[in-house]
Design an enzyme around this catalytic site. Structure first.
Site, mmCIF file in Angstrom:
data_model
loop_
_atom_site.group_PDB
_atom_site.id
_atom_site.type_symbol
_atom_site.label_atom_id
_atom_site.label_comp_id
_atom_site.label_asym_id
_atom_site.label_seq_id
_atom_site.Cartn_x
_atom_site.Cartn_y
_atom_site.Cartn_z
ATOM 1 N N GLU A 60 -15.799 26.133 18.152
ATOM 2 C CA GLU A 60 -15.330 27.297 17.397
ATOM 3 C C GLU A 60 -16.180 28.535 17.650
ATOM 4 O OE1 GLU A 60 -13.459 23.796 15.660
ATOM 5 O OE2 GLU A 60 -15.553 24.242 16.168
ATOM 6 N N HIS A 129 -14.265 18.922 4.204
ATOM 7 C CA HIS A 129 -12.962 19.336 4.732
ATOM 8 C C HIS A 129 -12.044 19.852 3.629
ATOM 9 C CE1 HIS A 129 -14.512 16.836 7.955
ATOM 10 N NE2 HIS A 129 -13.566 17.265 8.759
#
Length: 325
Positions: A60, A129
Site C-alpha cells: 500500500e 480489520h
C-alpha cells in the site's frame, strides 16, 4: 431508474469516468485479473486494458505513492485499498504528501486522486480489520472524506470525487457491496459536502452516515408505531460537513441523536455536537446523545461483536431519552 448493487454502482461510476477522461486509471490489489476483491471493478480490465486497470503487489505504501506522484503529473488515479485498515501502511503518502502538496508547492501542484475501499467492521474480521478511520482522515486539512450509504449516492459521489482536483477519501463497506437500490439511468453527479434528509420528521433529528445508518431506519420504523417522528440526515460527506442541514433540522425538532460506527473518543459525532451547541444551543430541548461502538478494539466473538456495535435498539433508547419518555 434502474436497480444496481452497490458494487455495480461503484464500477459504473469508475467506468463512465474512465470513458470520459483517459487520464483516469484504477490501481490496487486484485482490481484487474480478479475483477476486484469485492467485484467492484468487474469487466474494467477487459474494457480498458492493463495500462489503466493495474494489479499491484501487496504494498500500500508503494502504490499509494505511485498514485500521488502520478496525480501531481497530470493523471487522475483511483487507488483502491482492499480495506482502509490496510491504508495505514500507506498513510504517510496520504497525509504527508497528497493532503499537503498543493499548499507546500504554493499551488504549483495539485493532487486529483481518489483513495477508495471499505471502512469499519464487516462481521467477524477481528480488531485489526474492523476499524473506522473517517475522523482520522477528516482531521487532516487538504483531504475530503466521503462515506455513501446506498448505490445511488455512491455512484453520484464517486463521479464527483474523481472529478475533484483535490485528494478524496472515499469509504465504502464490505457489508454494503451486495445492497441493491435504484440508480438514475441518466448521467448525474452529487456534490461533495451536501447532506441528504432521508426521512422527514418533527420530534427528533438522527444524524448518521455509512452502513450504520440502516439501524437508524429500523429504529425510526419502530418509533413511528409509537407516534414518534424521526428526521434522518445522511451526512454522505464527513468533510466538508453540511452543518447547515444539521442545524436547520435541529432548529425544527429541538433534539439530536448521532449514530456513528466509530470509537467514542474524538470522532465525527463530537465535531457535530460542538457546532450544534455553538450555533443552536437555544433550540435544544434536551442534551444531545451520541451512539458509538464500545471503547475497545473490535471483538472476534459474534456475541461480543453484537454488543460492541450500536444497533436499532440503542437508537430507540436514545430517542426516548432525548424525548424524556
Amino acid at each position: 431508474m434502474k436497480t444496481l448493487q452497490f458494487r455495480q454502482a461503484i464500477a459504473e461510476a469508475m467506468t463512465e469516468e474512465m470513458r470520459r477522461d483517459d487520464t483516469i486509471y484504477l490501481m490496487g490489489e486484485e482490481v484487474a485479473e480478479y475483477n476486484g476483491a469485492y467485484k467492484a471493478s468487474k469487466g474494467m480490465l477487459d474494457e480498458f486494458g492493463p495500462e489503466r486497470v493495474i494489479d499491484t503487489p501487496i504494498s500500500e505504501l508503494g502504490f499509494a505513492g505511485v498514485g500521488v506522484g502520478s496525480a501531481m503529473n497530470g493523471n487522475r488515479p483511483i487507488i483502491e485499498f482492499m480495506t482502509f485498515n490496510f491504508a495505514l501502511v500507506g498513510i504517510d503518502q496520504i497525509i504527508n504528501n497528497a493532503a499537503k502538496i498543493r499548499q507546500m508547492s504554493g499551488g504549483q501542484f495539485n493532487c486529483p486522486i481518489v483513495f477508495r475501499g471499505p471502512t469499519a467492521s464487516a462481521g467477524q474480521l477481528a480488531a485489526t480489520h474492523s476499524q473506522a478511520f473517517e475522523s482520522w482522515f477528516a482531521n487532516c486539512p487538504g483531504l475530503k472524506v466521503v462515506v455513501p450509504s446506498n448505490p445511488a449516492d455512491a455512484k453520484g459521489l464517486l463521479k464527483s470525487s474523481i472529478r475533484d482536483d483535490d485528494p478524496v477519501i472515499f469509504m465504502e463497506s464490505e457489508q454494503m457491496y451486495g445492497d441493491k437500490g435504484e440508480v438514475p439511468e441518466d448521467e448525474y453527479t452529487i456534490p461533495i459536502g451536501v447532506a441528504d434528509i432521508k426521512r422527514e420528521g418533527s420530534d427528533v433529528t438522527i444524524v448518521s452516515f455509512g452502513k450504520i445508518i440502516k439501524e437508524a431506519y429500523k429504529a425510526a420504523d419502530e418509533l413511528e408505531k409509537e407516534n414518534i417522528s424521526c428526521e434522518i440526515i445522511d451526512l454522505r460527506t464527513v468533510r466538508p460537513m453540511d452543518h447547515d442541514a444539521i442545524l436547520n433540522s435541529v432548529k425544527k425538532t429541538n433534539r439530536l441523536v448521532i449514530l456513528e460506527e466509530a470509537w467514542p473518543f474524538g470522532n465525527v459525532a463530537t465535531e457535530i455536537i460542538y457546532h450544534v451547541q455553538d450555533k443552536a444551543f437555544d433550540y435544544l430541548d434536551a442534551p444531545i446523545v451520541k451512539l458509538n461502538t464500545a471503547d475497545t478494539p473490535a471483538p472476534y466473538s459474534p456475541v461480543l461483536l453484537k454488543e460492541w456495535l450500536p444497533n436499532s435498539d440503542d437508537v430507540i433508547k436514545a430517542v426516548k431519552k432525548v424525548l424524556y419518555k
